[in-house]
Scaffold this active site. Sequence first.
Site, mmCIF file in Angstrom:
data_model
loop_
_atom_site.group_PDB
_atom_site.id
_atom_site.type_symbol
_atom_site.label_atom_id
_atom_site.label_comp_id
_atom_site.label_asym_id
_atom_site.label_seq_id
_atom_site.Cartn_x
_atom_site.Cartn_y
_atom_site.Cartn_z
ATOM 1 N N GLU A 298 -5.853 -63.356 2.780
ATOM 2 C CA GLU A 298 -4.660 -63.622 1.665
ATOM 3 C C GLU A 298 -5.237 -63.895 0.388
ATOM 4 O OE1 GLU A 298 -1.076 -64.337 4.574
ATOM 5 O OE2 GLU A 298 -2.140 -66.318 3.914
HETATM 6 C C1 ACM Z 1 -3.821 -66.238 8.248
HETATM 7 O O1 ACM Z 1 -2.833 -66.483 8.802
HETATM 8 N N1 ACM Z 1 -3.449 -66.393 6.770
HETATM 9 C C2 ACM Z 1 -5.001 -66.158 8.847
#
Ligand code: ACM
Length: 668
Positions: free
Chosen positions: A318
């Site tokens: 992310e």
């Molecule tokens: C995640 O759940 N961002 C690895």
Amino acid sequence: MRFVPLAAIVAVTVTAGPGLPAQSPSHTVMPVPARIAMTGAALRLDSTVTVAIPGYRDRRLVGAVDRAVRRLEARLGWPLPRTAGVDPTATIVVMVEGAGYAIPDLREDERYTLTVTEKQATLQAATVVGAIRGLETLLQLHATDRDGDFLQGSAIDDAPRFPWRGLLVDVARHWQPPAVIKRTLDGMAAAKLNVLHWHLTEDQGFRVESRRFPALHEQGSDGLYYTQDEIRDIVAYATDRGIRVVPEFDMPGHTTAWFVGHPELASAPGPYTIMRTWGVHVPTMDPTRETTYAFLDEFIGEMTALFPDRHWHIGGDEVRPKQWNESTVIQAWMKERGIADAHALQTHFNQRLFAILARHDRQPVGWDEILQPGLPAGAVIQSWRGTEGLTQATSQGRQAILSAPYYLDHIKTAAEMYLADPLPDGLTAEQAALVLGGEACMWGEYVTMETIDSRLWPRMLAVAERFWSPATVRDVPDMYRRLAINSRRLTEVGPTHFTHAERMLARSFPSDEIPRVRQFLEYARPRGFAGRGTNQLSPLTRLIDAADPDPMTEQRLLMLAGGADQPAWRETLDAHYLRMTTFDTLFANMLPRAPMAADALPLAEALDQLGRVGHEALGHLAAGTTPNEAWFDAAHAAIERIRGKTFGLLRPVGAESVAALIRRLSAS
Ligand code: ACM
């Protein structure tokens, strides 16, 4: 001893007695061993019990045997031997060939055999860790009858299906003190899990003491961090239980808390403060500055002295490229080097990071986002956005682990996670061989130190079985049967999932009402991950926080509905439905004394409707009458309104059983 084929054992069905179902004659071991045969013999446990380690012994083995004996002693109530002798004719004999790896290792031999006869329990293993696994099985063979306590006669030959059986614990979003980590490790050992993936840093907290860069924990943690002594103590505690500790220092995103004390690491000037809200935030490490890598090299060098495991989690999930895109310096730097976009810049960062880790003798693990063209070989890919990352990684010859369906914070049922296999369909044999196993994830947005156990356990026992037992072990009712038993056993080593609700409710409800509130919670599940609207500084003390993610009532009602031809089962089921109609009045009346009762009201009203339909359906079944069309229309409409829906912050339990009764009536 002849082994019964596994399929024959797991196929043993629950036999229906005149009232509720009888206990299955099968065993209660969880995870189910690779091969197990129950003999019907009983090794009686009385004051003459002796314990011996006749072969190899070391501090870790002696400690593990002692812990097991103390647990047994606590159940029995009389003293068992304080030290293990060497007499091979002792009651409980633990025979080990050698130490195995001094530091728990992916390659560890965890096999064991366990034979319990009328005279003796014999546990044999090549390594200490194998014996540690077998001791947990031995403790699960404890049973009682009118004559007292005994170990169930059995012949077990066990080995894990996967070498990587992990649990991620996020201690950054909400702080989890050492005591929580230790009892989690004890629960993991009971479940034969072997990797603690410790998510230590985030936008919302930096949880490790760094002596080299003290501003990291001093300014990034609200004072809630592990000292280096505490880290060493916890890693040693895990090692004693045959559990690897893989630290995660998530980067280059999810890093705001680093920047509070070290804004020079970020891609924009700052200043920064600890992030209080959840989500995917903008602050990101600057991959274009040499000073970033010099810092990370030194920091990782310091941390590797605390975390001896060969694997090192770099995060990589992310990444929001906003700071990178908005920086003219970073954009110019990328242009000069022909780095086309943010993905390529993250890969550049990973290339540099992998080189640093290699110098420190560490193998990287990263979330599936790091799987971009140019990623160096050697990383284990943790697939979390689905199974695609795992399929893609293994098609490139990379090792992988699966986490996608095992997010404990998403509040799926144990069955939903249990039935998801770490080897998705369509893998070649070569790809399957690269799948090391799976990891469940306990993300920290919605759990505190008070509630985390209730989200971890007992569902984690079902996931642990998926990671350990043969792929053919997939009988959901039998899983729930053993889950109910082992969930209670687990409280012996510390997890608080049976007591946290009592403690929480005591703060918000009159004590005389608490049994009824708990009864209501048998028909309630928390809503899923998203949409609660809380942040790090919000109280997580509502009724939802006391609710069980997968109440056993769901299974019980379904089973009773399946046997609703029998009057005794029907009566039991009807008692549930009638109870479901009582909660709306109960909580409405409670409101003046207990404002938190408002949390229950929306679901209580839905349960009232559900209970009425169920009660009426049972009435028709009992009388042998068929309802008219108007009744069916209303019943279907009620199910549609209620099933899978959220009322306040809670979801109903029991709708499937009512739906099953309606189907049955419409078929008759
Ligand atoms: C995640 O759940 N961002 C690895």
